[in-house]
Write an enzyme that holds these catalytic residues in place. Structure first.
Site, PDB file in Angstrom:
ATOM      1  N   GLY A  69       3.697  42.758   8.849  1.00 37.07           N
ATOM      2  CA  GLY A  69       2.978  41.992   7.841  1.00 37.07           C
ATOM      3  C   GLY A  69       1.771  41.272   8.405  1.00 37.07           C
ATOM      4  O   GLY A  69       1.295  40.291   7.828  1.00 37.07           O
ATOM      5  N   ASN A  71      -1.560  42.053   8.816  1.00 40.98           N
ATOM      6  CA  ASN A  71      -2.821  42.001   8.078  1.00 40.98           C
ATOM      7  C   ASN A  71      -2.703  41.182   6.798  1.00 40.98           C
ATOM      8  O   ASN A  71      -3.668  40.549   6.373  1.00 40.98           O
ATOM      9  CB  ASN A  71      -3.305  43.421   7.778  1.00 40.98           C
ATOM     10  N   TRP A  72      -1.542  41.188   6.194  1.00 38.24           N
ATOM     11  CA  TRP A  72      -1.302  40.330   5.035  1.00 38.24           C
ATOM     12  C   TRP A  72      -1.444  38.861   5.430  1.00 38.24           C
ATOM     13  O   TRP A  72      -2.113  38.082   4.745  1.00 38.24           O
ATOM     14  CB  TRP A  72       0.086  40.615   4.472  1.00 38.24           C
ATOM     15  N   HIS A 119      -0.809  42.271  19.087  1.00 37.72           N
ATOM     16  CA  HIS A 119       0.529  42.859  19.088  1.00 37.72           C
ATOM     17  C   HIS A 119       1.127  42.831  20.494  1.00 37.72           C
ATOM     18  O   HIS A 119       2.151  43.479  20.745  1.00 37.72           O
ATOM     19  CB  HIS A 119       0.472  44.312  18.605  1.00 37.72           C
ATOM     20  N   ARG A 143       9.529  40.150  10.922  1.00 34.22           N
ATOM     21  CA  ARG A 143      10.082  41.016   9.882  1.00 34.22           C
ATOM     22  C   ARG A 143      11.301  41.726  10.437  1.00 34.22           C
ATOM     23  O   ARG A 143      11.349  42.041  11.628  1.00 34.22           O
ATOM     24  CB  ARG A 143       9.032  42.051   9.448  1.00 34.22           C
ATOM     25  N   SER A 151       8.536  51.387   8.327  1.00 37.87           N
ATOM     26  CA  SER A 151       7.102  51.246   8.099  1.00 37.87           C
ATOM     27  C   SER A 151       6.295  51.856   9.244  1.00 37.87           C
ATOM     28  O   SER A 151       5.270  52.520   9.026  1.00 37.87           O
ATOM     29  CB  SER A 151       6.750  49.760   7.943  1.00 37.87           C
ATOM     30  N   MET A 237      -4.230  43.207  -2.009  1.00 38.39           N
ATOM     31  CA  MET A 237      -4.383  43.612  -0.614  1.00 38.39           C
ATOM     32  C   MET A 237      -4.528  45.125  -0.494  1.00 38.39           C
ATOM     33  O   MET A 237      -5.355  45.628   0.271  1.00 38.39           O
ATOM     34  CB  MET A 237      -3.169  43.151   0.202  1.00 38.39           C
ATOM     35  N   ARG A 254       1.958  49.925   2.578  1.00 37.58           N
ATOM     36  CA  ARG A 254       2.718  51.005   1.955  1.00 37.58           C
ATOM     37  C   ARG A 254       3.499  50.432   0.779  1.00 37.58           C
ATOM     38  O   ARG A 254       3.112  50.569  -0.362  1.00 37.58           O
ATOM     39  CB  ARG A 254       3.653  51.675   2.966  1.00 37.58           C
ATOM     40  N   GLY A 256       5.463  47.077   1.325  1.00 38.16           N
ATOM     41  CA  GLY A 256       5.441  45.631   1.513  1.00 38.16           C
ATOM     42  C   GLY A 256       6.630  44.907   0.927  1.00 38.16           C
ATOM     43  O   GLY A 256       6.511  43.785   0.437  1.00 38.16           O
TER      44      GLY A 256
END
Length: 291
Positions: A69, A71-72, A119, A143, A151, A237, A254, A256
């Site tokens: 998550g 970029n969200w 990351h 997550r 994902s 988004m 995809r 989310g």
């Protein structure tokens, strides 16, 4: 692998790379650094540069294992901080696409405040991030491993600089064994979890926008809050990223949702994840929502 300082930015490099159909052309080999595999856009040079990369007082860094998550969260932070165009695409300091301008070089010249993504596992992060002594802010996005694994599988099929998994079953096994780019998920998460009591860090599971704004020392009016919630919805988004000039961002969103793993894992695979989760997370105090 040598990266040359040319006039093309890392984001443009991704855009150029993504114009090629994947997997028609074989992606470059991965780099192994301190026992961890990294894609070609993060070669040894970029990782070595992190040892001396300076973190500024007003930097905001979103840290995560891939497909958590990230970029969200960056979009939320961007909107909370005013939504300036120059910060609309966060930089990844460790990125050094072959033959392109390194992100860490570009960031040295970038004005503050800088919004960044990383990351990297805790042990490879810049010293100013892993052991902050200034006023920087870091948001660690978390997550559950089952949804991350699913994902990641789909993302790897669409991204030119990543190798397409042999199969979903093999990908799941590799993920559980930690034999995947960016290393073992549990090592990564637990490494950053060491900083849970450090005031420079916010650990985000499903935090409210108000909580994130408070952490960033920003007061939101009702109108600003509504704007953030509207523009950072999954639908919004997806549209924003689909229209991005940078090809690598178009494949990010995809579903989310929490619990999509149930549509993919067999009972045996789910049980193996549960066992690994219990073994690795025991005593950490770290708990995830799985559905």
């Amino acid at each position: 692998m040598t990266c040359h300082s040319e006039s093309v930015t890392p984001n443009k490099a991704f855009s150029m790379a993504s114009s090629q159909q994947h997997p028609l052309s074989e992606p470059p080999p991965y780099t192994e650094y301190q026992g961890i595999l990294f894609p070609c856009v993060i070669p040894q040079e970029g990782l070595e540069a992190m040892k001396t990369f300076e973190i500024r007082d007003d930097d905001v860094v979103t840290v995560s294992y891939p497909k958590s998550g990230t970029n969200w969260m960056c979009e939320i932070v961007h909107k909370i901080l005013g939504g300036k165009k120059e910060n609309s695409t966060p930089k990844v300091p460790e990125f050094c696409p072959p033959g392109m301008l390194s992100s860490y070089i570009e960031l040295r010249e970038s004005p503050s405040p800088r919004l960044m993504i990383s990351h990297l596992p805790f042990q490879l992060a810049p010293p100013g991030l892993a052991a902050p002594s200034n006023k920087m802010k870091a948001i660690v996005v978390l997550r559950n491993p089952k949804d991350v694994c699913v994902s990641f599988y789909y993302y790897m099929q669409k991204t030119p600089f990543l190798k397409t998994p042999e199969s979903r079953k093999q990908h799941t096994k590799d993920f559980l064994d930690g034999k995947i780019i960016f290393g073992d998920y549990f090592d990564h998460v637990l490494g950053w979890w060491q900083m849970k009591d450090d005031p420079h860090f916010l650990f985000d599971f499903r935090s409210s926008v108000k909580t994130i704004a408070a952490f960033l020392n920003k007061e939101l009016t009702d109108d600003h809050l509504t704007h953030v919630l509207t523009t950072c919805s999954l639908e919004s988004m997806s549209k924003t990223l689909a229209e991005s000039d940078y090809g690598w961002r178009k494949n990010i969103v995809r579903k989310g949702v929490v619990g999509d793993w149930k549509n993919h894992f067999s009972a045996e695979e789910s049980a193996k994840f549960d066992q690994k989760y219990r073994e690795r997370m025991a005593g950490s105090g770290l708990e995830f929502e799985f559905e």
